[in-house]
Motif scaffolding. Structure first.
Motif, PDB file in Angstrom:
ATOM      1  N   HIS A 130       0.785  -1.261   0.058  1.00 59.18           N
ATOM      2  CA  HIS A 130      -0.097   0.111  -0.034  1.00 59.18           C
ATOM      3  C   HIS A 130       0.794   1.202  -0.122  1.00 59.18           C
ATOM      4  O   HIS A 130       0.567   2.339  -0.636  1.00 59.18           O
ATOM      5  CB  HIS A 130      -1.005   0.203   1.122  1.00 59.18           C
ATOM      6  CG  HIS A 130      -2.149  -0.705   0.917  1.00 59.18           C
ATOM      7  ND1 HIS A 130      -3.100  -0.613  -0.249  1.00 59.18           N
ATOM      8  CD2 HIS A 130      -2.637  -1.751   1.716  1.00 59.18           C
ATOM      9  CE1 HIS A 130      -4.047  -1.236   0.021  1.00 59.18           C
ATOM     10  NE2 HIS A 130      -4.011  -1.986   1.038  1.00 59.18           N
ATOM     11  N   THR A 157       4.934   3.836  -4.240  1.00 63.45           N
ATOM     12  CA  THR A 157       4.582   4.435  -5.106  1.00 63.45           C
ATOM     13  C   THR A 157       4.596   3.476  -6.453  1.00 63.45           C
ATOM     14  O   THR A 157       5.419   2.250  -6.283  1.00 63.45           O
ATOM     15  CB  THR A 157       5.429   5.583  -5.433  1.00 63.45           C
ATOM     16  OG1 THR A 157       6.753   5.207  -5.617  1.00 63.45           O
ATOM     17  CG2 THR A 157       5.493   6.674  -4.086  1.00 63.45           C
ATOM     18  N   GLN A 179       0.220  -1.506  -6.838  1.00 62.96           N
ATOM     19  CA  GLN A 179       0.467  -0.289  -7.783  1.00 62.96           C
ATOM     20  C   GLN A 179       0.506  -0.553  -9.249  1.00 62.96           C
ATOM     21  O   GLN A 179       0.356   0.367 -10.094  1.00 62.96           O
ATOM     22  CB  GLN A 179       1.632   0.527  -7.215  1.00 62.96           C
ATOM     23  CG  GLN A 179       1.400   1.007  -5.855  1.00 62.96           C
ATOM     24  CD  GLN A 179       0.116   1.676  -5.547  1.00 62.96           C
ATOM     25  OE1 GLN A 179      -0.186   2.225  -6.321  1.00 62.96           O
ATOM     26  NE2 GLN A 179      -0.401   1.852  -4.402  1.00 62.96           N
ATOM     27  N   THR A 235      -4.104   4.245 -13.453  1.00 60.50           N
ATOM     28  CA  THR A 235      -3.349   3.974 -12.282  1.00 60.50           C
ATOM     29  C   THR A 235      -3.472   5.327 -11.398  1.00 60.50           C
ATOM     30  O   THR A 235      -3.801   4.893  -9.953  1.00 60.50           O
ATOM     31  CB  THR A 235      -1.761   4.040 -12.581  1.00 60.50           C
ATOM     32  OG1 THR A 235      -1.681   2.782 -13.697  1.00 60.50           O
ATOM     33  CG2 THR A 235      -1.101   3.974 -11.374  1.00 60.50           C
ATOM     34  N   LYS A 246      -9.321   0.495  -7.250  1.00 61.52           N
ATOM     35  CA  LYS A 246      -8.033   1.124  -7.152  1.00 61.52           C
ATOM     36  C   LYS A 246      -7.365   1.087  -5.563  1.00 61.52           C
ATOM     37  O   LYS A 246      -7.986   1.333  -4.608  1.00 61.52           O
ATOM     38  CB  LYS A 246      -7.829   2.369  -7.643  1.00 61.52           C
ATOM     39  CG  LYS A 246      -6.872   3.224  -7.580  1.00 61.52           C
ATOM     40  CD  LYS A 246      -6.935   4.748  -8.082  1.00 61.52           C
ATOM     41  CE  LYS A 246      -5.626   5.548  -7.931  1.00 61.52           C
ATOM     42  NZ  LYS A 246      -5.590   6.067  -6.798  1.00 61.52           N
ATOM     43  N   ASN A 247      -6.067   0.510  -5.528  1.00 65.33           N
ATOM     44  CA  ASN A 247      -5.323   0.486  -4.223  1.00 65.33           C
ATOM     45  C   ASN A 247      -5.933  -0.383  -3.409  1.00 65.33           C
ATOM     46  O   ASN A 247      -5.709  -0.048  -2.000  1.00 65.33           O
ATOM     47  CB  ASN A 247      -5.215   1.919  -3.490  1.00 65.33           C
ATOM     48  CG  ASN A 247      -4.418   2.944  -4.395  1.00 65.33           C
ATOM     49  OD1 ASN A 247      -3.502   2.469  -5.085  1.00 65.33           O
ATOM     50  ND2 ASN A 247      -4.683   4.243  -4.395  1.00 65.33           N
ATOM     51  N   ARG A 248      -6.767  -1.409  -3.772  1.00 64.49           N
ATOM     52  CA  ARG A 248      -7.294  -2.258  -2.761  1.00 64.49           C
ATOM     53  C   ARG A 248      -6.582  -3.580  -2.782  1.00 64.49           C
ATOM     54  O   ARG A 248      -6.302  -3.975  -3.995  1.00 64.49           O
ATOM     55  CB  ARG A 248      -8.663  -2.605  -3.104  1.00 64.49           C
ATOM     56  CG  ARG A 248      -9.616  -1.450  -2.981  1.00 64.49           C
ATOM     57  CD  ARG A 248      -9.872  -1.284  -1.361  1.00 64.49           C
ATOM     58  NE  ARG A 248     -11.311  -0.398  -1.346  1.00 64.49           N
ATOM     59  CZ  ARG A 248     -11.321   0.131   0.019  1.00 64.49           C
ATOM     60  NH1 ARG A 248     -10.644  -0.337   1.121  1.00 64.49           N
ATOM     61  NH2 ARG A 248     -12.352   1.057   0.148  1.00 64.49           N
TER      62      ARG A 248
END
Length: 536
Positions: free
Chosen positions: A46, A49, A195, A375, A505-507
């Protein structure tokens, strides 16, 4: 004597209870240890980057690139068949209604449609067998087997001298295509960190565009060639791909998630090491994170297609199937038949092939732009806004086709057809691949992606017949007015996606599992928090 025996029996029972207590304690401690490692790995992903993820997992990006290359072959042949409909050497050889010189023929509408669906019929078989095969032998060997079969089936296409044989050869080629298209998004989404899931899976759309570029370049070169070489050489060029890819995939690492599902933790750790940098990647924690998710999804039954339609997995299956099916209803078929569409819009043959090549090149560029958009802005907004723009443009195409058939109207139709084909690869198409790769449960992933692609083909079959009927000059001859039809279906897909498509997204896969189990409405996913300690 009896008292002594009782005392001994009691002592043995106490020892057994003590051993059981120790075993339970050790098991709980072990679970706690690997859960702690899992939490560390998930937090690390998480906090990465995109640039850090690329630096830490450089080989994962490379192997996603290699496996995505298999999509070139389906793309190449789909676009090749579409281009053959506008290739003089092909339609003069296999067409009907020729002029006095035996030229300017037209391929019968039934064969246009049949050839467009033939490969997909085979692929439908391929996607249905891909899941069970992959669950048993793994992604690598499923891909290698498919590539070797494709080498053999290309022979039938190359030596075909009649429409029925071409039709049969395309069905055979389609079987390995189905294996590739079902497994590629699953494999690519499993070997990269959070990511990189978007760019890794969206590469599939880029290679779809590359396949069309190769076809566009080859058919453009041979568009004026009168002999059978004009279509035989493009067919033979298919042999460029399978063997080199099979060699590369043979040396590739297996998906660590698949290895963890099989209980092969040591091999999973080695696979993670091969995907990332040993100096930066904590393989123990990464495998623990995978174990945590696999334990959450654990079942006493072997994965089966029936499970896809039970409980919360039904919702996940419907999302994957819906996103796949919508590709045929929001502009994809105009992209696949771009050259033929340009010709029916009144553009000359050479210019039509040139525009087809330009379309394919722009598609590849726009797919790469979509990596950035998806993204950083997410899957849901890009999918919805892209679908809305495509719907508006399709209606505009219909309007352009409704005015008198002047040179300006022809150019307007060609331009709008090009824009629709290109914009499709900026929004809905690449976002679809990410959604498909993320939505399914890890345990059922090969089966879910296969079922989703099957839905794509089932919807595509009638759409191809409809598209050919609408564009064929001997049938409806709608030209640009087909935009009204696809605009209407595109609008229905847009409304459905607005209410049903969640933002992932980001899960992590753990968070996605929990949100589906909690039955959180699609529009509330971004506002719903999942605690790092939750296991459901």
């Amino acid at each position: 004597m009896s008292d002594n025996k009782d005392l001994e029996s009691t002592a043995v029972q106490r020892d057994n209870m003590s051993e059981e207590h120790d075993a339970v304690y050790e098991e709980k401690a072990g679970v706690a240890d690997y859960k702690a490692d899992a939490i560390e790995a998930e937090n690390a992903e998480h906090n990465m980057t995109v640039i850090e993820a690329v630096k830490e997992y450089p080989m994962a990006s490379l192997w996603a690139f290699v496996f995505s290359c298999t999509i070139i072959m389906e793309s190449y042949c789909v676009f090749l068949i579409g281009s053959f409909m506008a290739l003089p050497a092909f339609y003069n050889r296999f067409g009907i209604n020729c002029d006095a010189n035996g030229e300017h023929c037209t391929v019968a509408a039934k064969w246009q449609s049949s050839l467009q669906v033939s490969g997909q019929l085979g692929a439908l078989i391929g996607v249905m067998i891909a899941g069970p095969i992959t669950s048993k032998i793994g992604y690598r060997w499923a891909f290698i087997g498919g590539l070797m079969l494709l080498n053999v089936f290309i022979f039938a296409f190359y030596f075909a001298e009649s429409m029925p044989v071409i039709f049969a050869s395309q069905i055979l080629e389609g079987i390995p295509w189905g294996i590739f298209i079902a497994n590629a998004p699953a494999y690519c989404s499993e070997i990269v960190p959070i990511q990189l899931r978007a760019p890794a899976t969206q590469m599939l759309q880029m290679f779809w565009a590359i396949g069309s570029i190769i076809v566009g370049a080859v058919t453009y070169v041979y568009s004026d060639t009168p002999g059978k070489e004009a279509y035989k050489i493009p067919i033979a060029l298919q042999w460029m791909f399978p063997t080199p890819l099979a060699i590369l995939i043979f040396i590739a690492p297996e998906s660590p998630w698949w290895l963890v599902r099989k209980g092969k933790f040591d091999k999973a750790a080695k696979s993670v090491e091969r995907l990332g940098r040993k100096s930066k990647t904590n393989t123990t924690e990464t495998v623990a994170m995978m174990r945590r998710v696999i334990e959450m999804e654990k079942s006493s039954h072997r994965p089966s297609h029936l499970e896809l339609f039970k409980g919360t997995d039904l919702r996940r299956t419907l999302i994957v199937c819906g996103v796949y099916a919508a590709q045929n209803l929001t502009g994809n078929l105009i992209a696949n038949q771009a050259v033929y569409f340009f010709k029916q819009a009144g553009i000359e043959t050479e210019l039509a092939f040139g525009l087809g090549l330009i379309t394919s090149a722009l598609q590849m560029i726009f797919v790469m732009l979509s990596w950035i958009l998806t993204t950083y802005f997410g899957r849901r907004p890009i999918y919805l806004w892209g679908s809305a723009a495509n719907t508006i443009l399709l209606i505009a195409l219909g309007v352009a086709g409704s005015v008198p058939n002047t040179t300006s109207a022809k150019l307007a139709q060609a331009s709008l057809g090009l824009i629709v084909s290109v914009l499709f690869t900026l929004g809905p198409a690449p976002a679809s691949w990410v959604i498909i790769g993320e939505t399914s449960a890890i345990r059922l992933r090969p089966l879910t992606t296969g079922a989703g692609r099957a839905a794509y083909y089932i919807v595509e079959f009638p759409c191809i017949f409809l598209a050919s009927y609408m564009l064929n000059p001997d049938q409806a001859n709608l030209r640009g007015k087909c935009g009204y039809v696809w605009g209407a279906t595109g609008f229905l897909c847009l409304v459905t996606a607005y209410y049903q498509l969640p933002e992932m997204k980001n899960r992590s896969y753990r968070e996605i599992d929990i949100l589906f189990k909690r039955k959180v409405p699609a529009r509330k996913w971004t506002k719903t928090e999942v605690d790092i300690n939750d296991d459901e």
